[in-house]
Design a protein around this motif. Structure first.
Motif, PDB file in Angstrom:
ATOM      1  N   ARG A 177       0.824  -1.211   0.000  1.00 40.15           N
ATOM      2  CA  ARG A 177       0.000   0.000   0.000  1.00 40.15           C
ATOM      3  C   ARG A 177       0.857   1.260   0.000  1.00 40.15           C
ATOM      4  NH1 ARG A 177      -3.158  -3.095   3.555  1.00 40.15           N
ATOM      5  NH2 ARG A 177      -2.580  -1.918   5.427  1.00 40.15           N
ATOM      6  N   ARG A 178       2.043   1.163   0.541  1.00 35.85           N
ATOM      7  CA  ARG A 178       2.965   2.309   0.494  1.00 35.85           C
ATOM      8  C   ARG A 178       3.565   2.502  -0.888  1.00 35.85           C
ATOM      9  NH1 ARG A 178       5.284   4.930   5.034  1.00 35.85           N
ATOM     10  NH2 ARG A 178       6.813   5.627   3.522  1.00 35.85           N
ATOM     11  N   GLY A 179       3.388   1.521  -1.767  1.00 35.95           N
ATOM     12  CA  GLY A 179       3.961   1.615  -3.098  1.00 35.95           C
ATOM     13  C   GLY A 179       5.339   1.005  -3.220  1.00 35.95           C
ATOM     14  N   GLU A 180       5.760   0.250  -2.205  1.00 39.23           N
ATOM     15  CA  GLU A 180       7.055  -0.422  -2.281  1.00 39.23           C
ATOM     16  C   GLU A 180       6.996  -1.545  -3.317  1.00 39.23           C
ATOM     17  OE1 GLU A 180       9.632   0.504  -0.469  1.00 39.23           O
ATOM     18  OE2 GLU A 180       8.710   1.774   1.059  1.00 39.23           O
ATOM     19  N   GLU A 181       8.057  -1.718  -4.049  1.00 38.89           N
ATOM     20  CA  GLU A 181       8.157  -2.837  -4.992  1.00 38.89           C
ATOM     21  C   GLU A 181       8.775  -4.025  -4.271  1.00 38.89           C
ATOM     22  OE1 GLU A 181      10.343  -4.109  -9.193  1.00 38.89           O
ATOM     23  OE2 GLU A 181      10.453  -2.029  -8.472  1.00 38.89           O
ATOM     24  N   ILE A 182       8.005  -5.082  -4.087  1.00 41.73           N
ATOM     25  CA  ILE A 182       8.496  -6.259  -3.385  1.00 41.73           C
ATOM     26  C   ILE A 182       9.192  -7.171  -4.387  1.00 41.73           C
ATOM     27  CG2 ILE A 182       7.858  -8.302  -2.053  1.00 41.73           C
ATOM     28  CD1 ILE A 182       5.710  -6.693  -0.706  1.00 41.73           C
ATOM     29  N   GLY A 186       5.849  -0.628  19.755  1.00 40.22           N
ATOM     30  CA  GLY A 186       6.379   0.321  20.723  1.00 40.22           C
ATOM     31  C   GLY A 186       5.332   1.359  21.061  1.00 40.22           C
ATOM     32  N   PRO A 187       5.573   2.157  22.088  1.00 44.81           N
ATOM     33  CA  PRO A 187       4.553   3.124  22.524  1.00 44.81           C
ATOM     34  C   PRO A 187       4.320   4.256  21.535  1.00 44.81           C
ATOM     35  CG  PRO A 187       6.596   3.427  23.745  1.00 44.81           C
ATOM     36  CD  PRO A 187       6.766   2.171  22.950  1.00 44.81           C
ATOM     37  N   SER A 188       5.298   4.532  20.691  1.00 44.63           N
ATOM     38  CA  SER A 188       5.152   5.641  19.744  1.00 44.63           C
ATOM     39  C   SER A 188       6.010   5.367  18.518  1.00 44.63           C
ATOM     40  CB  SER A 188       5.573   6.971  20.384  1.00 44.63           C
ATOM     41  OG  SER A 188       6.934   6.910  20.773  1.00 44.63           O
ATOM     42  N   LEU A 189       5.754   6.136  17.472  1.00 44.96           N
ATOM     43  CA  LEU A 189       6.522   5.984  16.244  1.00 44.96           C
ATOM     44  C   LEU A 189       7.952   6.466  16.459  1.00 44.96           C
ATOM     45  CD1 LEU A 189       6.885   5.531  13.185  1.00 44.96           C
ATOM     46  CD2 LEU A 189       5.966   7.826  12.828  1.00 44.96           C
ATOM     47  N   GLN A 190       8.917   5.608  16.161  1.00 47.34           N
ATOM     48  CA  GLN A 190      10.324   5.982  16.279  1.00 47.34           C
ATOM     49  C   GLN A 190      11.124   5.209  15.236  1.00 47.34           C
ATOM     50  OE1 GLN A 190      12.277   4.875  19.937  1.00 47.34           O
ATOM     51  NE2 GLN A 190      13.834   6.459  19.734  1.00 47.34           N
ATOM     52  N   ARG A 216      15.854   0.382  13.050  1.00 47.79           N
ATOM     53  CA  ARG A 216      14.814  -0.205  13.894  1.00 47.79           C
ATOM     54  C   ARG A 216      13.632   0.764  13.907  1.00 47.79           C
ATOM     55  NH1 ARG A 216      14.923  -4.053  18.465  1.00 47.79           N
ATOM     56  NH2 ARG A 216      17.147  -4.197  18.030  1.00 47.79           N
ATOM     57  N   LEU A 217      12.459   0.234  13.596  1.00 45.10           N
ATOM     58  CA  LEU A 217      11.261   1.045  13.494  1.00 45.10           C
ATOM     59  C   LEU A 217      10.245   0.513  14.494  1.00 45.10           C
ATOM     60  CD1 LEU A 217       9.681   2.163  10.131  1.00 45.10           C
ATOM     61  CD2 LEU A 217       8.246   1.447  12.022  1.00 45.10           C
ATOM     62  N   THR A 218       9.824   1.355  15.454  1.00 47.59           N
ATOM     63  CA  THR A 218       8.819   0.949  16.436  1.00 47.59           C
ATOM     64  C   THR A 218       7.529   1.716  16.177  1.00 47.59           C
ATOM     65  OG1 THR A 218       9.590   2.604  18.040  1.00 47.59           O
ATOM     66  CG2 THR A 218      10.544   0.401  18.177  1.00 47.59           C
ATOM     67  N   LEU A 219       6.403   1.000  16.326  1.00 47.06           N
ATOM     68  CA  LEU A 219       5.089   1.555  16.017  1.00 47.06           C
ATOM     69  C   LEU A 219       4.072   1.072  17.042  1.00 47.06           C
ATOM     70  CD1 LEU A 219       5.167   0.478  12.274  1.00 47.06           C
ATOM     71  CD2 LEU A 219       5.262   2.858  12.998  1.00 47.06           C
ATOM     72  N   PRO A 220       3.117   1.936  17.447  1.00 50.44           N
ATOM     73  CA  PRO A 220       2.060   1.450  18.331  1.00 50.44           C
ATOM     74  C   PRO A 220       1.112   0.492  17.608  1.00 50.44           C
ATOM     75  CG  PRO A 220       1.652   3.720  17.693  1.00 50.44           C
ATOM     76  CD  PRO A 220       3.018   3.373  17.187  1.00 50.44           C
ATOM     77  N   ARG A 221       0.898   0.734  16.312  1.00 52.86           N
ATOM     78  CA  ARG A 221       0.089  -0.141  15.463  1.00 52.86           C
ATOM     79  C   ARG A 221       0.807  -0.283  14.132  1.00 52.86           C
ATOM     80  NH1 ARG A 221      -3.788   1.969  13.430  1.00 52.86           N
ATOM     81  NH2 ARG A 221      -3.271   4.155  13.891  1.00 52.86           N
ATOM     82  N   LEU A 258       2.585   2.389   9.865  1.00 55.14           N
ATOM     83  CA  LEU A 258       3.663   2.361   8.872  1.00 55.14           C
ATOM     84  C   LEU A 258       3.199   2.948   7.551  1.00 55.14           C
ATOM     85  CD1 LEU A 258       6.480   1.504   7.945  1.00 55.14           C
ATOM     86  CD2 LEU A 258       5.599  -0.801   7.587  1.00 55.14           C
ATOM     87  N   THR A 259       1.886   2.890   7.282  1.00 52.25           N
ATOM     88  CA  THR A 259       1.355   3.404   6.023  1.00 52.25           C
ATOM     89  C   THR A 259       1.707   4.868   5.828  1.00 52.25           C
ATOM     90  OG1 THR A 259      -0.483   1.860   6.235  1.00 52.25           O
ATOM     91  CG2 THR A 259      -0.743   3.608   4.623  1.00 52.25           C
ATOM     92  N   GLU A 260       1.704   5.638   6.919  1.00 57.10           N
ATOM     93  CA  GLU A 260       1.948   7.074   6.839  1.00 57.10           C
ATOM     94  C   GLU A 260       3.304   7.481   7.421  1.00 57.10           C
ATOM     95  OE1 GLU A 260      -0.077   8.871   5.187  1.00 57.10           O
ATOM     96  OE2 GLU A 260      -1.578   7.292   4.942  1.00 57.10           O
ATOM     97  N   ALA A 261       4.096   6.538   7.859  1.00 54.57           N
ATOM     98  CA  ALA A 261       5.378   6.881   8.480  1.00 54.57           C
ATOM     99  C   ALA A 261       6.295   7.566   7.463  1.00 54.57           C
ATOM    100  CB  ALA A 261       6.046   5.634   9.051  1.00 54.57           C
ATOM    101  N   PRO A 262       6.941   8.677   7.826  1.00 55.90           N
ATOM    102  CA  PRO A 262       7.848   9.385   6.902  1.00 55.90           C
ATOM    103  C   PRO A 262       9.203   8.695   6.848  1.00 55.90           C
ATOM    104  CG  PRO A 262       7.771  10.522   9.013  1.00 55.90           C
ATOM    105  CD  PRO A 262       6.823   9.362   9.137  1.00 55.90           C
ATOM    106  N   LEU A 263       9.309   7.709   5.980  1.00 53.61           N
ATOM    107  CA  LEU A 263      10.551   6.929   5.910  1.00 53.61           C
ATOM    108  C   LEU A 263      11.581   7.627   5.037  1.00 53.61           C
ATOM    109  CD1 LEU A 263       9.166   3.301   5.458  1.00 53.61           C
ATOM    110  CD2 LEU A 263       9.799   4.470   7.566  1.00 53.61           C
ATOM    111  N   ASP A 264      12.785   7.720   5.528  1.00 52.23           N
ATOM    112  CA  ASP A 264      13.922   8.225   4.755  1.00 52.23           C
ATOM    113  C   ASP A 264      15.114   7.353   5.119  1.00 52.23           C
ATOM    114  OD1 ASP A 264      15.617   9.671   3.181  1.00 52.23           O
ATOM    115  OD2 ASP A 264      15.892  11.296   4.632  1.00 52.23           O
ATOM    116  N   LEU A 265      15.111   6.135   4.604  1.00 51.63           N
ATOM    117  CA  LEU A 265      16.078   5.127   5.039  1.00 51.63           C
ATOM    118  C   LEU A 265      17.248   5.034   4.063  1.00 51.63           C
ATOM    119  CD1 LEU A 265      13.511   2.378   6.049  1.00 51.63           C
ATOM    120  CD2 LEU A 265      14.499   4.149   7.481  1.00 51.63           C
TER     121      LEU A 265
END
Length: 231
Positions: free
Chosen positions: A35-40, A138-142, A215-220, A224-231
């Motif tokens: 859904r994020r548009g990643e090519e698997i 995790g308790p929050s997005l990090q 390492r990516l921690t998320l409460p749900r 990840l759908t909206e997480a601002p990834l810059d990896l």
């Protein structure tokens, strides 16, 4: 060759490995990445091979077999680990392997830069992998860069049989109490682990050395759908 419970994706021209810890699931992670548009590129499990650059040639070599200076032969899947640990001690050991392009190679251990390990996955030809992401609750997005030791341990907890994973966790806790990296304590006690577990532990540490680790921690997991990834 290391077999990982992971997805391989192509992102901004780079191949990344994605792993996930319970209670999140691999299937849920796969759906969100789509859904994020990643090519698997590889839906998992993913086969990882290790390669080393030559000192005098612009090519990489995936080793398959080594004939030691004393005459013994080391074959896959142990050949890479032997080279990393003993290759500089036996520089005239004879090595056979292939390049990622499929060219057969014969050379000596001293011809390779054994400190500059790289990770490759077959998608379907061998392609270099640039980074790896471990996703957990995790308790929050990090999002943070992770150490080699912690990143490898997170994967190993899922990959190893439960008794071995518990033994490794106990070793890690002791290393923390003693103020030392857990791989140092592991080296002193590696004979307590069975051969297959030792191979997975050492190859995971090697993979951690080869990649840029996150390492990516998320409460749900849906976050990840909206997480601002810059990896």
């Amino acid at each position: 060759m290391l077999r990982l419970p992971a997805f391989a994706t192509l992102r901004a021209g780079r191949i990344l490995l994605w792993g996930v810890a319970p209670p999140f699931s691999s299937e849920a992670l796969r759906g969100i990445l789509l859904r994020r548009g990643e090519e698997i590129l590889a839906p998992g499990p993913v086969e990882v091979a290790f390669a080393f650059p030559e000192w005098t040639q612009p090519r990489r070599v995936i080793p398959h077999q080594v004939r030691m200076e004393r005459g013994g032969v080391i074959r896959a899947p142990w050949v890479t680990l032997w080279l990393v640990r003993f290759g500089y001690e036996e520089p005239r050991a004879e090595l056979e392997g292939i390049t990622p392009e499929g060219e057969r190679v014969e050379l000596l251990a001293r011809d390779l830069d054994l400190d500059a390990v790289e990770a490759y996955i077959a998608v379907p030809t061998w392609q270099r992998c640039a980074g790896g992401v471990w996703v957990e609750a995790g308790p929050s997005l990090q999002i943070r860069l992770d150490s080699e030791e912690d990143w490898a341990a997170a994967w190993l907890e899922r990959m190893l049989p439960p008794p071995v994973a518990r033994a490794l966790e106990g070793l890690r806790q002791e290393a923390v109490r003693r103020g030392m990296p857990w791989p140092v304590l592991y080296r002193a006690r590696e004979n307590r682990f069975d051969g297959e577990s030792r191979r997975q532990i050492e190859e995971m540490l090697l993979l951690a050395r080869a990649l840029r680790r996150h390492r990516l921690t998320l409460p749900r997991l849906e976050a990840l759908t909206e997480a601002p990834l810059d990896l």
